[in-house]
Design a protein around this motif. Structure first.
Motif, PDB file in Angstrom:
ATOM      1  N   UNK A 294      -4.902  -6.806-111.469  1.00  0.00           N
ATOM      2  CA  UNK A 294      -5.717  -7.633-112.368  1.00  0.00           C
ATOM      3  C   UNK A 294      -5.446  -7.267-113.818  1.00  0.00           C
ATOM      4  N   UNK A 295      -5.756  -8.198-114.698  1.00  0.00           N
ATOM      5  CA  UNK A 295      -5.551  -7.986-116.127  1.00  0.00           C
ATOM      6  C   UNK A 295      -6.399  -9.003-116.875  1.00  0.00           C
ATOM      7  N   UNK A 296      -6.530  -8.829-118.185  1.00  0.00           N
ATOM      8  CA  UNK A 296      -7.230  -9.812-119.008  1.00  0.00           C
ATOM      9  C   UNK A 296      -6.598  -9.821-120.397  1.00  0.00           C
ATOM     10  N   UNK A 297      -6.685 -10.934-121.138  1.00  0.00           N
ATOM     11  CA  UNK A 297      -6.117 -10.984-122.490  1.00  0.00           C
ATOM     12  C   UNK A 297      -6.704  -9.869-123.360  1.00  0.00           C
ATOM     13  N   UNK A 298      -5.817  -9.164-124.056  1.00  0.00           N
ATOM     14  CA  UNK A 298      -6.254  -8.051-124.895  1.00  0.00           C
ATOM     15  C   UNK A 298      -6.079  -6.702-124.236  1.00  0.00           C
ATOM     16  N   UNK A 299      -5.859  -6.677-122.909  1.00  0.00           N
ATOM     17  CA  UNK A 299      -5.651  -5.415-122.196  1.00  0.00           C
ATOM     18  C   UNK A 299      -4.276  -4.849-122.529  1.00  0.00           C
ATOM     19  N   UNK A 300      -4.130  -3.542-122.362  1.00  0.00           N
ATOM     20  CA  UNK A 300      -2.851  -2.885-122.652  1.00  0.00           C
ATOM     21  C   UNK A 300      -2.015  -2.678-121.396  1.00  0.00           C
ATOM     22  N   UNK A 301      -2.629  -2.823-120.209  1.00  0.00           N
ATOM     23  CA  UNK A 301      -1.897  -2.663-118.957  1.00  0.00           C
ATOM     24  C   UNK A 301      -2.614  -3.369-117.816  1.00  0.00           C
ATOM     25  N   UNK A 302      -1.872  -3.578-116.727  1.00  0.00           N
ATOM     26  CA  UNK A 302      -2.444  -4.145-115.518  1.00  0.00           C
ATOM     27  C   UNK A 302      -3.055  -3.028-114.680  1.00  0.00           C
ATOM     28  N   UNK A 303      -4.094  -3.344-113.933  1.00  0.00           N
ATOM     29  CA  UNK A 303      -4.731  -2.386-113.035  1.00  0.00           C
ATOM     30  C   UNK A 303      -4.420  -2.793-111.593  1.00  0.00           C
ATOM     31  N   UNK A 304      -3.824  -1.885-110.829  1.00  0.00           N
ATOM     32  CA  UNK A 304      -3.450  -2.173-109.438  1.00  0.00           C
ATOM     33  C   UNK A 304      -4.197  -1.246-108.484  1.00  0.00           C
ATOM     34  N   UNK A 305      -4.809  -1.831-107.462  1.00  0.00           N
ATOM     35  CA  UNK A 305      -5.572  -1.083-106.456  1.00  0.00           C
ATOM     36  C   UNK A 305      -5.174  -1.581-105.071  1.00  0.00           C
ATOM     37  N   UNK A 306      -4.993  -0.649-104.135  1.00  0.00           N
ATOM     38  CA  UNK A 306      -4.683  -1.019-102.751  1.00  0.00           C
ATOM     39  C   UNK A 306      -5.963  -1.254-101.960  1.00  0.00           C
TER      40      UNK A 306
END
Length: 379
Positions: A184-196
């Motif tokens: 997941x991510x959102x405009x303005x974020x610096x990186x994507x977050x990945x979870x299994x």
């Protein structure tokens, strides 16, 4: 006697000729007395459906019959446009199915990109070489950058326009038969977050999966028809125990898996299954019974189906209602392939298409701003 007979025949001929002249004159006078309100309803619908909203309102005050026809075909909503991505060059075409008109514009900003998704008039694009993702609005030329992210065979969706603080991006990737990786991510974020996440039921991610955002949740339809649900607020993932719709005997399994589309309409999840030589089948998710319910009518709704994102509309032209518009234009850009649930047939006739064989990145439906008529810098 012969002369008397000739006079009678002449008199009879003159009477017949006179009657014909009278009948012709009466017919001519009747035609002259006919007005536009005497047009056949079908022809009147075709004419009025071509009018702008303003002219439609004017036509509706002519008489009661015109008012009825004008209301039945009045376009209050604007239909999406079908955007084509060229294999070469920067010239992009947009087809308006309501007016059957094609617009063209140069968009060099999109050079080297691949389309991922559209919503609220925005494109989500990906540059495979640099792994760059960004939002682009082709109607305003606005650009919103996102952090780098490597896409393989999965697809991406977003919840609403990136100008909203509630905008969220979502993608799901198959790791193993029992595990998926959700990013997941959102405009303005610096990186994507990945979870299994663990899968309770089998779920395989592929480029043929379908994604929609509905009632605050991301729904993902797998290649084999299982439906996964992700809650971005609770950070939960589950595969619904809803058996996939059964493939009819007259459908080929390959078409059943690949030739399908998914859309959202007023909180309902709709899935369209196709087979090249058969009529499409539309299902609605019944969350109470946890089954897919086949739909025989759309109650005035028009669906615009494309592989990466599909849209629904109400209050379109009467000729477009209760239909599914597919991502293919025939007859030199004059007619979009559609299927009418009212008439149970494709338009144009015999123009069914093997959607499972189409390039998913060839085109996509996109929503122009309300009242948008054309590009100012059109070619």
């Amino acid at each position: 006697m012969a002369g008397k007979r000739r006079r009678k025949l002449k008199s009879l001929a003159e009477t017949i000729s006179g009657n014909k002249r009278i009948a012709t004159k009466e017919k001519r006078e009747k035609l002259e007395l006919q007005t536009w309100s005497d047009l056949p309803t079908e022809l009147l619908e075709v004419i009025v459906s071509r009018l702008t909203l303003e002219d439609n309102v004017r036509a509706s005050v002519v008489c009661k019959r015109w008012h009825s026809v004008a209301i039945s075909v009045r376009v209050v909503n604007q239909s999406p446009w079908l955007m084509y991505f060229p294999k070469y060059g920067n010239l992009y075409e947009f087809y308006d199915p309501s007016l059957r008109k094609t617009h063209s514009i140069e968009l060099p900003e999109l050079n080297g990109t691949r389309v991922c998704y559209t919503k609220d008039g925005w494109l989500l694009l990906y540059r495979p070489r640099s792994h760059r993702m960004f939002f682009f609005n082709p109607f305003s030329h606005e650009v919103i950058k996102l952090p780098r992210f490597e896409l393989t065979y999965q697809i991406v969706a977003f919840s609403c326009a990136p100008t909203s603080s509630n905008c969220m991006l979502f993608t799901v990737k198959h790791v193993s038969p029992t595990i998926v990786a959700i990013s997941t991510c959102h405009p303005g974020a610096t990186e994507w977050v990945t979870v299994n996440y663990q899968n309770r039921l089998p779920f395989v991610s592929s480029i043929w999966n379908k994604l929609v955002f509905c009632n605050g949740l991301f729904y993902c339809l797998s290649l084999t028809g299982w439906l996964g649900v992700f809650d971005p607020l609770e950070h939960t993932w589950s595969v619904l125990s809803v058996p996939p719709p059964k493939c009819p005997d007259n459908f080929f399994a390959k078409n059943w898996w690949k030739g399908k589309f998914m859309a959202e309409h007023k909180g309902e999840i709709l899935v369209i299954y196709t087979c090249s030589s058969e009529n499409p089948i539309i299902f609605k998710l019944d969350r109470t019974k946890m089954i897919w319910e086949e739909m025989k009518a759309l109650d005035g709704v028009t669906l615009f189906a494309s592989f990466l994102s599909s849209h629904s509309r109400t209050d379109l032209s009467g000729l477009m209602r209760n239909s599914v518009y597919f991502p293919k234009v025939r007859f030199y850009g004059k007619r979009c392939i559609s299927y009418s649930l009212d008439n149970c047939r494709y338009y144009p006739r015999k123009q069914c298409h093997d959607w499972g064989e189409q390039d998913p990145f060839e085109n996509i439906w996109i929503e122009p701003p309300q009242g948008f008529l054309s590009f100012t810098e059109e070619i």
